[in-house]
Design an enzyme around this catalytic site. Structure first.
Site, short mmCIF file in Angstrom:
data_model
loop_
_atom_site.label_atom_id
_atom_site.label_comp_id
_atom_site.label_asym_id
_atom_site.label_seq_id
_atom_site.Cartn_x
_atom_site.Cartn_y
_atom_site.Cartn_z
N ASP A 9 0.86 -1.18 0.00
CA ASP A 9 0.00 0.00 0.00
C ASP A 9 0.89 1.23 0.00
OD1 ASP A 9 -2.32 1.43 -0.07
OD2 ASP A 9 -2.86 1.12 2.03
N GLU A 50 1.89 3.95 -4.02
CA GLU A 50 1.40 2.57 -4.15
C GLU A 50 2.35 1.73 -5.00
OE1 GLU A 50 -3.36 3.68 -3.73
OE2 GLU A 50 -2.39 3.61 -5.70
N ASP A 75 -5.16 -2.87 -2.42
CA ASP A 75 -6.48 -2.23 -2.54
C ASP A 75 -6.48 -1.12 -3.57
OD1 ASP A 75 -5.69 0.31 -1.22
OD2 ASP A 75 -5.61 -0.90 0.60
N ASP A 124 -1.20 -1.01 4.99
CA ASP A 124 -1.69 0.36 5.21
C ASP A 124 -1.07 0.96 6.47
OD1 ASP A 124 -3.87 2.56 4.77
OD2 ASP A 124 -4.15 1.92 6.84
N HIS A 259 -13.21 -25.06 -26.96
CA HIS A 259 -12.54 -24.94 -28.25
C HIS A 259 -13.35 -24.11 -29.24
CE1 HIS A 259 -15.40 -27.71 -30.12
NE2 HIS A 259 -15.30 -28.43 -29.01
N GLU A 335 -13.71 -34.77 -24.25
CA GLU A 335 -15.16 -34.71 -24.25
C GLU A 335 -15.75 -36.09 -23.94
OE1 GLU A 335 -17.96 -33.56 -23.58
OE2 GLU A 335 -18.28 -32.08 -25.17
#
Length: 456
Positions: A9, A50, A75, A124, A259, A335
């Protein structure tokens, strides 16, 4: 391979104004704090601070283990989206910082996640400690930091305050929420004890101008406040199992790609693993190119695994070329075998095999005519494949290129939905879905049948 969580932060009191950053490196397996970094950086903007926090956190993780995988949690929506490649970086101050951050680890080793501010308290608090120190004309000092202890307090308080969600047996959302609350309670005590020790025993080092503190093991010198925190946290009755978003580390995330089109797709014909194994059409190849370009812009895929059938291997190869990755083939992603129905439309099957079709629609154990594979058998195969791949790609984001039934089954199993839900899902050619798998077996469906990349 070790796995780290980096929480970072930064803040500016004025934007621009006096600014500082904080970051913490956490062991994803244990939740233990391994290192902290914080620095007062003078006058800067929030975004610059930041980014500086991100860089410091990545560097601290790199010093611990340059081969580790790293999951970054912040954040700052801007930093997360830009570093993930989903947002363009336009501001000239951000470009060199983002470039610097991208060079600390190879891109496939790092993933990014946005978190609410209340989940980023540790970083923070470090950033605010750095700014407070700058106001006094000092730099942040590890010896006086209370950030880890206060983060442990916050986690313990959340564990006590959050109610246990209710739900019927098999309710996947309620079960996962109960598990998150349980582990948050169970680990709050360990976090408080570790904080009391490491906040006083960490050694301060210089790293790029910022102070860095390496985490210490829990010892006997926990002071009175930390001991009280431990007792308070342990007074909460906690079940033996569970998890919290930070405690369980980064999930294994499967991005599920159906696909591209084959000549049989627009005709809506059964096309499983027992038929003609068609190749992609020109439309299907163009769809695969668009998927590859979109995923390359996002920059989050770290591996590609495909079904062995031609159409999936072709799709995977085209996408992987955009990502600069190799393709691994796994037979478990193939499949369903539709037996004698291969190549027929639904209407043709109804005309020729009405009784068998009716039984197949009503019972997941019923097999298509000609000893095809039942939905129950497919589910067993997909569950085993899921467990194997979750273990192999823990904490990573993997593209699985598969087919309609396997992808729907991944989603059904994640939701705890009944077998008949398979008939209530629409899955388009070249669509993307995503499921995240956490360390205790809980899962979260994050995306289903997204085709926005085909309209770009």
């Amino acid at each position: 391979m070790r796995e780290f969580i980096v929480e970072a932060d930064g803040g500016s009191r004025g934007n621009p104004g006096p600014a500082g950053y904080g970051s913490v490196v956490i062991d994803a397996a244990t939740g233990q704090t391994l290192a902290e970094a914080a620095e007062y950086i003078g006058v800067a903007t929030n975004n610059v601070a930041e980014y500086r926090g991100l860089i410091a956190g990545l560097r601290a993780a790199h010093e611990l283990d340059p081969t580790a995988t790293v999951h970054v949690r912040m954040d700052s929506k801007l930093v997360i989206e830009q570093m993930s490649g989903r947002w363009k970086i336009k501001h000239p101050d951000m470009k060199p910082l983002a470039f610097e951050a991208s060079k600390v680890f190879p891109a496939p080793q790092v993933t990014y996640e946005w978190i609410p501010r209340e989940q980023n308290k540790h970083a923070d608090r470090l950033a605010n400690e750095a700014m407070d120190a700058g106001k006094r004309g000092e730099q942040w000092s590890a010896s006086g930091s209370m950030a880890e202890l206060e983060a442990a307090d916050a986690r313990a308080a959340r564990a006590v305050a959050e109610p246990t969600p209710a739900g019927p047996p098999g309710d996947a959302a309620a079960g996962a929420a109960r598990a998150r609350a349980a582990l948050s309670e169970g680990r709050a005590a360990d976090a408080a004890a570790s904080a009391g020790s490491s906040s006083r025993r960490g050694a301060a080092e210089s790293s790029g101008g910022g102070a860095v503190r390496a985490g210490a093991d829990v010892g006997s010198g926990v002071d009175g406040r930390a001991e009280a925190d431990v007792r308070a946290a342990r007074s909460v009755a906690a079940p033996a199992t569970g998890w919290g978003p930070a405690d369980m580390g980064a999930p294994a995330t499967f991005v599920l790609l159906r696909h591209g089109e084959t000549p049989l797709t627009p005709q809506k014909r059964f096309s499983g693993s027992g038929g003609t194994d068609p190749s992609l059409s020109d439309v299907g190849r163009e769809q695969a190119e668009r998927v590859g370009a979109a995923l390359a812009r996002r920059g989050t895929i770290q591996a590609v695994v495909a079904s062995p059938l031609t159409r999936t291997r072709e799709t995977a190869g085209i996408v992987a070329a955009h990502l600069g990755l190799d393709v691994t083939v796994d037979d478990g992603l193939r499949e369903t075998d539709f037996g004698a129905w291969e190549g027929l439309t639904f209407g043709e099957v109804r005309e020729r095999y009405a009784d068998d079709l009716g039984a197949w629609l009503a019972d997941p154990e019923a097999r298509p005519t000609g000893d095809g594979e039942s939905f129950a058998a497919t589910a067993t195969r997909i569950a085993a494949t899921r467990d194997k791949l979750v273990a192999a790609y823990a904490g990573r984001t993997v593209l699985l290129v598969s087919h309609v039934t396997p992808i729907k089954t991944f989603v059904r199993l994640a939701l705890g939905a009944p077998p008949e839900s398979l008939f209530r899902m629409e899955l388009s050619a070249a669509s993307l879905s995503a499921v995240a798998y956490y360390a205790d077996g809980n899962a979260s469906v994050r995306l289903f049948n997204d085709t926005s990349h085909l309209r770009a």
